[in-house]
Structures are given as structure tokens and as C-alpha cells.
Motif scaffolding. Structure first.
Motif, short mmCIF file in Angstrom:
data_model
loop_
_atom_site.label_atom_id
_atom_site.label_comp_id
_atom_site.label_asym_id
_atom_site.label_seq_id
_atom_site.Cartn_x
_atom_site.Cartn_y
_atom_site.Cartn_z
N UNK A 98 -39.21 -46.14 -8.62
CA UNK A 98 -40.11 -47.26 -8.90
C UNK A 98 -39.41 -48.57 -8.54
N UNK A 99 -40.20 -49.54 -8.11
CA UNK A 99 -39.63 -50.83 -7.71
C UNK A 99 -38.71 -51.40 -8.78
N UNK A 100 -39.11 -51.26 -10.06
CA UNK A 100 -38.33 -51.84 -11.16
C UNK A 100 -36.91 -51.26 -11.18
N UNK A 101 -36.81 -49.97 -10.87
CA UNK A 101 -35.49 -49.32 -10.86
C UNK A 101 -34.62 -49.89 -9.72
N UNK A 102 -35.26 -50.14 -8.59
CA UNK A 102 -34.54 -50.74 -7.46
C UNK A 102 -34.04 -52.13 -7.84
N UNK A 103 -34.93 -52.91 -8.48
CA UNK A 103 -34.55 -54.27 -8.89
C UNK A 103 -33.39 -54.23 -9.88
N UNK A 104 -33.48 -53.34 -10.89
CA UNK A 104 -32.41 -53.22 -11.88
C UNK A 104 -31.08 -52.89 -11.21
N UNK A 105 -31.12 -52.00 -10.23
CA UNK A 105 -29.90 -51.55 -9.56
C UNK A 105 -29.28 -52.68 -8.71
N UNK A 106 -30.15 -53.49 -8.09
CA UNK A 106 -29.63 -54.63 -7.32
C UNK A 106 -28.97 -55.63 -8.27
N UNK A 107 -29.63 -55.87 -9.42
CA UNK A 107 -29.10 -56.84 -10.39
C UNK A 107 -27.79 -56.38 -11.01
#
Lengths: 282, 282
Positions: free
Chosen positions: A230-239
Motif C-alpha cells: 500500500x502507498x502508506x507503507x511505501x511512504x512510511x519506509x521512505x520516512x
């Protein structure tokens, strides 16, 4: 911002310019400049700069003589590996290359590199998901890092879309009927020192919407595993850190900006993020 | 490329920097610098630069004393008009403004301006269409030029989305229920001399998909007429000349790049176009 900043860490004082004719085409470390001094028929090395010998007048002559030097530098361990894939040497996309050079030497000369990165998107009932690849642990460059579904350097003589089709087949077994839906969405660019030398790259960014029933399958051994996140997981991982390869983070942030997941009202760094999508002028 | 180039025509030699403290916040023409020399309690004018007097220590003092000077300069015709709308004076979005200044003086001081531009999109059976406004013929700035459905300067004290809601109501009578669908899509920036002075702007770009049964209606007299044009017609018009206001062309080209209507294989200027979306460093 940390992910963006790490793409723009070039320190000019550690390099001297690499010229062909009167034009700068790259930058070499002072140490590498000394190694090039061993080839006086190919390079003119001074304290200030390294130039290609003016006696090398054609594309073919330049490419051939530099290749001979590079092969010796690979043999003696100065350059870590031969890639067997040519990069065009050019300052501007759409300009005829002045010579070609093995990709393995590109970072040593700091020449412009071009590449293509594909955001593999799946619209599902639960929301937007993105295909993430984990780079093979035995890749010499960035082993185990998270990557795009498809990403690759732009070799000499191939169009961007042609290269995308080739890489999509090799890296993720995506048939051309699906690849045709890929849409170019701009560029990210950066200049920074990495383990493989000075990266001075322009990446062509594509978005590719894939059907839910498609699953990528690596065919060239470069990808350990694919995940559909999910996009949210990608965002969390980038952060949370640099699990994504440095330039993959940049392309994903470019996607988040374009698609409105980052907003000027909510993010005080909005302008800095957008500015950081492109190479900083020195 | 002509449309993009005309956004980046700043000639530094025609200006001297405008400083507050040690930081440059804008640029003034040599002629305007001489006019500012008439206010020695507000500005310190030298051959090299114009600085705000260091005795003006607070946001309120700076804003008030500069406003008094601006009012005199409007009265004597040096500044063409008072806008009655404040711009924040700041070099970075998200930074507290160091003072505020009437929008009518912004171009004379070359301070950073912020704005919001909205691509009004309609997906129809015949393809994508875009709402185009024709600016009122009695607008002092760019009369009769083609414009976005909604576009406006970003006044002091309003969020970008708040401003978008306000402008959408005034310029096109778009209800907030529709405006809520607007998605931020990045920034374009530029620095160039225009009829209203030095424009040194950052524009926040939004895409807004509108239903086919919605028709914009201007309520503030700033728009002569609205047209719903197929994308191809918009592209033709950008290519054929400068009928679109200079910065509207830039935002539309930004849209064409993001949405894949311009491709790196077909356009040799692709990289130059992307680079031209942002202010060129001097």
C-alpha cells in the motif's frame, strides 16, 4: 528531506573537471586524475583539469582510445569493473554524443548518466498499491536495497521507451502489451558521490498502471523478491530511513508531489522538496 | 521552448539587491533605487545595493515604514498602483515573513511572490478538455490574455488551499464541494521582468477535475469569457504564440510533462523543458 538531501551531496573541491575540447563533460577525483596521467596519448592531466587529447578528433577515435585506457585501469584494479554496456557521453539529451564509454567507468569520469525508473502502480479496492523490488543480495551496487519494479541505466543507442521495454522484460517479465500503458511523467536529476563513483544522472520517470492479476517475475537474477505495498507503507519506509535505493526514494517523492500526497499547506518543506527533484547547480 | 524561455529572462546587471539585515530579499532597478534614496529613514541606498534601515527591527515597524514610502511613491506616480493586498516578504515558503508589502510594490522590489494556478480539467467522451479563461480587457495586467480557470496571487496570511477556495469562488463561481477535489501537483517558478516589474514567483499548481455539467461563471469582473477547449487546441495555442499569459503557459507545459503528453523520445528539448519549470539560478 533527508532522502532528497542525500542525492545532492556533491563536493566540487574533491574533483577537477574532465573536458573534451573546451566543454566540461564530467569530473574526476584528484586521485583518479593521477591514474589517468599514465595515458599521455589519451589524456592531458594538469593540476586544474583533465582533458582528452585534442589529437582524438572523431567519435570513434575518442571512444576507442579511452576504452583501451579503461581496460588497463580495470585490469590494474583502479576501476572496479567492466560493465560491457556503453553510456553516451553528452551534456544534453537530444545532443549527439561526443563519444561512448563503458558504464563501469562512468562514475569515475563523472559523466552524465541517463536512466529510466518506473513506478509500478496497482489501483485496488483498498487503495493505491506500488510494486517494490528488493535488489539481489549479490548485486555489486546497493545489494538488498528496495527498488522500483523496473529501473535501469540508459545505454548508448537505445530510445528511452525501447530501454523501458527491455528492462521491463528482464527485471519483471512485463509483456509489452502492458508496458505500452507506461506514461512519461518528467525527470529527476542529481549529482552525488556513491560507492560506484560520481553519479551525475538524469532519470526519466514513468508511471505504469498494472492490472491486479499481474505479478512481476524477475528473469535476470537482479531482483530477490517483489512486494505489492500500500502507498502508506511505501511512504512510511521512505520516512523511516534509507531502505530504498537513494535515487528510488527521489523518484517516489516526485510521484508523491505530482499526485498531491504532499501539500504546500501541510509541509513547510514543500518548495525545498520540489527544488530537490533536480540537480543543484554546484 | 519559446514559452518557457520567456519566463527566464532576468538580467541581473539591470538590478541591485534589496537586503533586509544581511539577506537578499529582492532586486530593484537602478532607477527605482534612486527613487528610494528619497526615504533615508527607511532605505540605505548605495551604488551596490539597497538595504532596509537597521533601525527598523520588527515585522510591524518594517511593514509600516515601507508602506508609508510606498504610498508616497504611488502618489507621485513612481509606483503605478496600490493593490490593497499584502504579500509576505520571505525567501522560503514555510518561513515566517520578515515583513509584509503591498502587492502593487512587489514587482518594484523584486520580492518573492507566491501564487496558485488551477488546471480545470473535464474528462469527456471525446477526450480531455481544459477550461480556459480570457482575461478582462480592462485588467491592468495582461488584458485579454488567455488564463487558467482559477489563478491568483497568494496574499499574506492565507493558506494556499484557503486562497484557492476564495479565488475559485470569485473568478469562476466554483462551489467548495467541487474545489475540494483539487489536488496539488507541484510548483513552477521563474524570474523575469514584466510590465508590472520583476516577477520572482513560485506558483503552486493544482489539478481540478470538474464534472461535465459544471460551467464556470465569473463574479469579480476579471474574466471576459470562459472556453472549454480540447487539450489539442490548448497545445496548438501554446505552440503558436503567446496568447496565454506567460506563466499560464508554463503551468500548462508542466501539466503536459506530468501527464505524458511530452515524451523524452519524441522531444529533443525534453530535459530543457523540465529544467525550465523552475527558476534558473541567475
Amino acid at each position: 528531506m533527508d532522502r532528497v538531501r542525500s542525492c545532492h551531496t556533491w563536493q566540487p573541491e574533491k574533483y577537477r573537471p574532465f573536458l573534451i575540447g573546451a566543454e566540461i563533460f564530467g569530473h574526476v577525483t584528484h586521485e583518479f586524475a593521477q591514474a589517468l596521467a599514465a595515458f599521455p596519448k589519451v589524456f592531458v592531466v594538469t593540476e586544474q583539469q583533465v582533458s582528452l587529447c585534442s589529437s582524438l578528433k572523431s567519435f570513434a577515435e575518442r571512444s576507442e582510445k579511452v576504452e583501451e585506457a579503461i581496460q588497463q585501469l580495470v585490469a590494474d584494479g583502479t576501476i572496479s569493473r567492466w560493465r560491457g554496456e556503453y553510456y553516451p557521453v553528452t551534456n544534453d539529451w537530444g545532443q549527439s554524443p561526443i563519444m561512448k564509454m563503458d558504464r563501469g567507468a562512468a562514475g569515475y569520469f563523472g559523466i552524465r548518466g541517463y536512466g529510466v525508473h518506473v513506478n509500478g502502480l496497482v489501483h485496488t479496492a483498498e487503495g493505491l498499491k506500488i510494486w517494490v523490488g528488493k535488489r539481489s543480495l549479490d548485486k555489486p551496487n546497493a545489494p538488498g536495497k528496495l527498488d522500483h519494479i523496473v529501473a535501469g541505466g540508459q545505454p548508448f543507442g537505445l530510445g528511452v521507451y525501447e530501454n523501458l521495454v527491455k528492462e521491463a522484460a528482464e527485471e519483471a517479465d512485463i509483456p509489452e502489451a502492458l508496458v505500452q500503458k507506461a506514461k512519461p511523467a518528467g525527470i529527476v536529476s542529481y549529482r552525488c558521490a556513491r560507492e560506484d563513483g560520481l553519479r551525475n544522472d538524469i532519470l526519466f520517470v514513468y508511471d505504469l498502471c498494472l492490472p491486479e492479476d499481474f505479478t512481476p517475475r524477475n528473469t535476470d537474477g537482479e531482483v530477490e523478491e517483489f512486494y505489492l505495498w500500500p502507498l502508506e507503507q511505501v511512504i512510511d519506509r521512505i520516512k523511516s530511513g534509507d531502505d530504498f535505493k537513494f535515487n528510488v526514494s527521489l523518484v517516489l517523492i516526485h510521484f508523491l508531489i505530482r499526485q498531491g500526497y504532499i501539500t504546500p499547506d501541510d509541509d513547510p518543506d514543500y518548495c525545498a522538496l520540489v527544488k530537490g527533484m533536480q540537480r543543484q547547480s554546484s
